[in-house]
Write a protein that holds these residues in place. Structure first.
Motif, PDB file in Angstrom:
ATOM      1  N   THR A  84      40.706  41.130  29.691  1.00 24.87           N
ATOM      2  CA  THR A  84      40.852  41.957  30.899  1.00 24.87           C
ATOM      3  C   THR A  84      42.030  41.407  31.694  1.00 24.87           C
ATOM      4  O   THR A  84      42.298  40.200  31.671  1.00 24.87           O
ATOM      5  CB  THR A  84      39.591  41.955  31.789  1.00 24.87           C
ATOM      6  OG1 THR A  84      39.488  40.684  32.436  1.00 24.87           O
ATOM      7  CG2 THR A  84      38.321  42.251  30.997  1.00 24.87           C
ATOM      8  N   GLY A  85      42.728  42.310  32.376  1.00 22.01           N
ATOM      9  CA  GLY A  85      43.906  41.859  33.123  1.00 22.01           C
ATOM     10  C   GLY A  85      45.056  41.505  32.197  1.00 22.01           C
ATOM     11  O   GLY A  85      45.894  40.663  32.535  1.00 22.01           O
TER      12      GLY A  85
ATOM     13  N   GLY B 174      42.899  46.823  31.587  1.00 17.58           N
ATOM     14  CA  GLY B 174      43.325  46.511  32.943  1.00 17.58           C
ATOM     15  C   GLY B 174      44.198  47.609  33.485  1.00 17.58           C
ATOM     16  O   GLY B 174      44.402  48.643  32.837  1.00 17.58           O
TER      17      GLY B 174
ATOM     18  N   ALA C  35      41.162  39.737  34.819  1.00 15.20           N
ATOM     19  CA  ALA C  35      41.542  40.720  35.849  1.00 15.20           C
ATOM     20  C   ALA C  35      40.992  40.279  37.203  1.00 15.20           C
ATOM     21  O   ALA C  35      39.814  39.960  37.333  1.00 15.20           O
ATOM     22  CB  ALA C  35      40.996  42.097  35.477  1.00 15.20           C
TER      23      ALA C  35
END
Ligand SMILES: NC(=O)c1ccc[n+]([C@@H]2O[C@H](COP(=O)([O-])OP(=O)(O)OC[C@H]3O[C@@H](n4cnc5c(N)ncnc54)[C@H](O)[C@@H]3O)[C@@H](O)[C@H]2O)c1
Length: 368
Positions: free
Chosen positions: A31-32, A56, A102
């Motif tokens: 994520t991110g 993300g 994230a």
């Protein structure tokens, strides 16, 4: 932690190395992935041969992720707070390893947008862990928080994993809250047979090429020197631990390897900081950066105002647990980390391709 699988770990010259075989064709979700650390991690995993999915959103410009063509990864745009979509992407990716990066990561931004920071960093973590409960292939989850989760006593010693959580600014509090959320989700749901192993990781300021975030020293330095201006420093005496982005990422990757294999519970939280001697004042980092840059580059001090003064004055973490239990140790000392970062931005401004600059650092890092 049990050391039962230590025999399988990859040591060379006394330091553990990433198990490159583990990552070949291994499915992972980041994520991110469009953020600074996420881009470096996605590229590192891609070079290791993993099959990476990213999840993300990021509309900043310039953005290192958009300047690179990362191979072997699936790009999914979405908000971590959209539980259904997050869960669907995670399940569809077939990921065995989840890295959650994230977040809203800037202290000064957290004063401007405390609600958004708490939403992304606390409820975002809740929702990522909720999605993780429903992902059948998942074996390991690494939740990235920060060294700022500790109650800051302004003391000279490094904080240990067992020290008190705190955080007077919204960013630090949100990350400390993410720690408590994760501890509760582990105790309530993940500490059961067949469930993935979950851990949080706490690192400090990282540096490396391609970070364009505001209010961070080296991106500020690169922007200034890249435009033939002097670097303006807000808090020259602030002491921070400095490390190259690849050093904690290497730790997260090794931790994921162990979590995926672990037959017995492992510690729930891990510090990945530089050597204590690598906690240097901002003025020394600025000296190192301009000296590597060359071409008459310089810096000077200007008062940063009340918000800048609110940043914690000293924070360092003690990474003894990661050294002893994982065999992890930092690869690059602060001087090398700053020199590499300065060279990255200098070469970028001279027209070099950003992906080749990232890959140069990753290959040198893996070849140490
Ligand atoms: N960079 C550092 O020095 C540092 C130090 C300690 C901890 N961390 C932590 O490491 C992680 C990565 O930091 P970074 O420096 O790469 O920051 P970054 O801002 O570059 O990356 C974070 C990414 O997450 C995205 N994001 C934010 N909220 C989102 C949401 N609700 N849904 C989907 N995507 C969202 C952002 O747009 C960005 O792409 C963060 O958790 C941060 O707190 C960073």
């Amino acid at each position: 932690m049990s050391n039962s699988h230590r025999a399988d770990q990859h040591y060379e010259n006394g330091a553990r190395k990433i198990d490159t075989e583990f990552w070949v064709e291994r499915k992972a979700l980041v994520t991110g992935h469009m953020g600074f650390k996420g881009t470096w991690l996605t590229e590192l995993l891609s070079i290791l041969g993993a099959r990476v999915a990213g999840y993300g959103k990021d509309d900043r410009s310039p953005l290192l992720y958009n300047e690179m063509m990362i191979e072997r990864h699936a790009h999914n745009i979405g908000d971590i707070c959209q539980t259904d979509r997050m869960r669907q992407v995670l399940v569809d990716s077939g990921a065995e390893i989840l890295f959650h990066l994230a977040a809203q990561p800037i202290v000064l931004t957290s004063y401007e947008d405390p609600v958004g920071t708490f939403e992304d960093n606390i409820m975002g973590t809740v929702k990522v862990l909720e999605a993780a409960r429903a992902a059948p292939n998942l074996k390991a989850v690494v939740i990235v928080t920060s060294d700022k989760v500790y109650h800051n006593n302004s003391w000279i010693w490094g904080y240990r994993e067992s020290d008190t959580l705190g955080g007077s600014d919204p960013y630090s509090a949100s990350k400390a809250a993410a720690e408590i959320v994760t501890a509760s989700m582990i105790a309530s749901f993940f500490n059961k047979p067949g469930m993935p192993r979950v851990a949080t990781v706490r690192a400090g300021n990282v540096i490396g090429g391609g970070d364009w975030a505001p209010f961070r020293l080296l991106p500020d330095a690169a922007r200034a020197l890249g435009q033939d201006r002097a670097l303006i420093v807000r808090n020259p005496q602030s002491t921070r631990p400095w490390q190259h982005v690849l050093d904690p990422l290497g730790g997260y990757v090794m931790l994921a390897e162990d979590l995926a294999h672990a037959a017995t519970p492992m510690p729930r939280t891990w510090n990945f900081g530089p050597a204590m001697e690598d906690a240097l004042p901002v003025c020394m980092i600025a000296d190192l950066f301009v000296s590597e840059w060359g071409n008459g580059a310089s810096w000077r001090h200007e008062d940063g105002g009340a918000a800048a003064a609110k940043e914690a004055t000293l924070l360092a973490v003690d990474s003894t647990q990661a050294r002893r239990e994982l065999g992890w140790s930092p690869t690059w000392r602060v001087q090398q980390a700053v020199a590499r970062t300065s060279a990255w931005y200098r070469d970028y401004y001279a027209g070099a391709d950003p992906k080749s600059l990232v890959d140069r650092d990753i290959r040198d890092f893996l070849a140490r």
